[in-house]
Design an enzyme around this catalytic site. Sequence first.
Site, PDB file in Angstrom:
ATOM      1  NE  ARG A   5      16.840  -1.965 -31.351  1.00 16.85           N
ATOM      2  CZ  ARG A   5      18.083  -2.434 -31.469  1.00 16.85           C
ATOM      3  NH1 ARG A   5      18.771  -2.211 -32.566  1.00 16.85           N
ATOM      4  NH2 ARG A   5      18.639  -3.114 -30.492  1.00 16.85           N
TER       5      ARG A   5
ATOM      6  CG  HIS B 253      21.935  -4.401 -26.199  1.00 19.15           C
ATOM      7  ND1 HIS B 253      20.812  -3.664 -26.462  1.00 19.15           N
ATOM      8  CD2 HIS B 253      21.673  -5.656 -26.635  1.00 19.15           C
ATOM      9  CE1 HIS B 253      19.903  -4.456 -27.027  1.00 19.15           C
ATOM     10  NE2 HIS B 253      20.414  -5.668 -27.136  1.00 19.15           N
TER      11      HIS B 253
END
Lengths: 558, 259
Positions: A347, A327
């Site tokens: 994000r 990740h």
Amino acid sequence: MPYTPELKKLMKVVEKTRPARVQRKKKGLEFSAIPVDDRQKILKKYHPDFKSGNRRKIRVGPSKGYSISHEVVDLLEAHSRVDPKKIDLSRVAYETDVLVIGGGGAGASAALLAQESGAGVLLATKLRMGDANTMMAEGGIQAATKRGKDSPYYHYLDVIGGGHFSNDPKLVSTLVLEAPKVMGWLEKMGTMFSKFPDGTLKTMHGGGTSRKRMHYAGEITGAEIMRTLRDEVKNRPENIKIIEFSPAVELVLTNKGQCAGAILYNLETEEYFVVHAKATVLATGGSGRLHMQGYMTTNHYGATGDGLILGYRAGVKLRFLHSVQYHPTGAVFPEQAEGLLITEKFRGAGANLVNVDGEQFVYEREPRDVEAAAVIRECSPDRGKGVPTPTGKFGVWLDSPMIELLQGPGTVKREFPGKCILFRRYEIDISKEPMLVHPTLHYQNGGLEIDESCQTSVPGLFVAGEVSGGVHGENRLMGNSLLDVTVFGRIAGENAARYSRAKSPRGKPTLEHVIRYNRELEKAGVKTDRIAPMLLPDYSNPEVRKRQLTTQYQGTLR
Amino acid sequence: MAAQRKKKKRADATGKKLEQQQKLVPIFIMGQRHLVPDSLTIQKAMEYAGYQLVRGCGCRGGICGACGTVFRLPDSYRVEVGLACQTVVKPNMYLAQIPFFPANKAVYDIEKLSPTGADVSKLYPEIFKCVGCNVCTKSCPMDIDVMEYMARAIRGDVAGVAELSFDCVMCGLCAARCPAELVQYNMAVLCRRLYARHIAPRAQHLAERVREIEKGKYERPLRALKSADIKDLKRLYKEREIEPEMAEEDWTPESNDYL
């Protein structure tokens, strides 16, 4: 602990470049994405999968010669926890139509569908019901539910492109077609998805999506799905029996090669129990707790890849296990939170990734492997723009305060309450201060080979969820694992129930395959005292171990 | 390179400093004294002391609710609670594990219930015994106002319970401390499910999409993708139109193909 004075000083650089970055985002100007044809280049140079010396060939079993990470091969080339000759298969502790091994998202879905299809179900799980990676998934669940802008066709393209066109097409097709149905099933069961007042489901982008298709329940989508599934499984005590703290350590086959159940190990009384089942669903999840290449992990305590070992010894092939998902954003500060997942949603909501000089260096919605490779490149000596942590590691900033400037004050607290609480414990306010992140071992892209009905090469053995391989190819997109466990968990449960009703003649239960596997190990020259499955990772203190003079360890367990 | 080396050196320096600072503190695990580094959480301190955790350990990240525990600090009579994976040890802390708590969970068919106080209190009649002591709220590691949602449950405000309890990790510490023996967290999951099933409006677009799929609308386009070669797939992938990040809900693509 709060940020050190050194880190606070470095943070000033981020604050300085923030206003300009916010303006760019507002204008819709994004950092340019890495072209599809260049993705392999950055992956080969920086992604941990491609690091030389990190793999070796398996010397035994149905995928003999396949080269995967040492940590998994070590467990495949290991002995059973039990001496097959000591187990009396005629002393049956439990008889059931369908045995489900695993109490996470896939196991719970399988149990529910098997029960609805008329089967009696026994669900055995290593820890508590619901203790699984599903519970920890934060971001969301993909499904093409928005008419007028999205369809399973585009979902398919996103999945297969994200997987570098290596995925099993039949599995992808099943995944994207079943996705809206699963959303409907979860909605009807009372899963609290985030919605607009008229009932329209809220959706957002994830890395590698062409349409905003990721549904969510706040920032705890996995936990909300898991607590709903768990509640529903527990609402059917007549037909779904749950046995906790009892992992499976071996499958039982018949002399005709069918799966006939499993051997369970009670972690507390240390007894082994024989379960006879007409059909078995293996849904044991992933393997992040093997800490490939010494990486920290986002995974649950129980993610030790047990199902891979069980299925492989029973004769099921492996695929896509050579690729492991890191990740892009795991916490690297403070030390207590190391490895902790910081959802991609940050994000998605507008936060940049920036280096020590406050510069943006990557488009924020690359597929996960490409994004992770870009962060590793930034922290590598080639670029030398990582942010040093007090423990000698490097990270990059995830600029969460940008979200407040883009979407209004209070957004971070409203959209990410869990992460706010967590960081507040360390006296860090993530609506004002960025987080320090680095790629973290997250997901097992590959696993046991299945077809689109979750069948394996062993009749009566069905596999679903992270322990299976193929649907995500070499790289899974965000929001497709919650989908994977529910879609294929349901299919496995339904088909296992159907198989359990079939009147085909069944053979006599045996552990002959384990004896054969041991012989093969010997023939291949594997001399080892390793034991598998691992069941639990070992975080004990070596100094204490030295003083445990009369203690025997079998693998990691005392 | 040079800059990186310099930074690395700086990091090492601070790292070393931290190690020197890392001091061992005494804690009492189920009454036995152990020396552990002062930066560890309760969970890691127990492992450091030689315990191999089977129960009371889950996600190790504060979300699964497996490791609710009790402890007491010196010079205090108060028994405090927290998640073992999130609470950092303090010198002379007395701690234990709660391996299991035998909480009651009602069994029901969500389809046959209505989202009313009457149905909730049929399943959990004891909620009216709440004495309003607020221990549940004080016990909650997620900072949820548990007593307030119990008050809402008593008033029959199912939606209110759902909203307030949303971040619950179901660790059960509220129930473990409740003098009235209520099972707040299990009642709350019932209310969340009742709210999502019976009060929140259903997603119309979802129901319509499921109908389209069941009628086989996407079978042909997906068949084509399944048999397409990699070159064509790559082209289609590169050509696909990307919904802009800041687009509003009503955004539509230029091409209506395959929708």
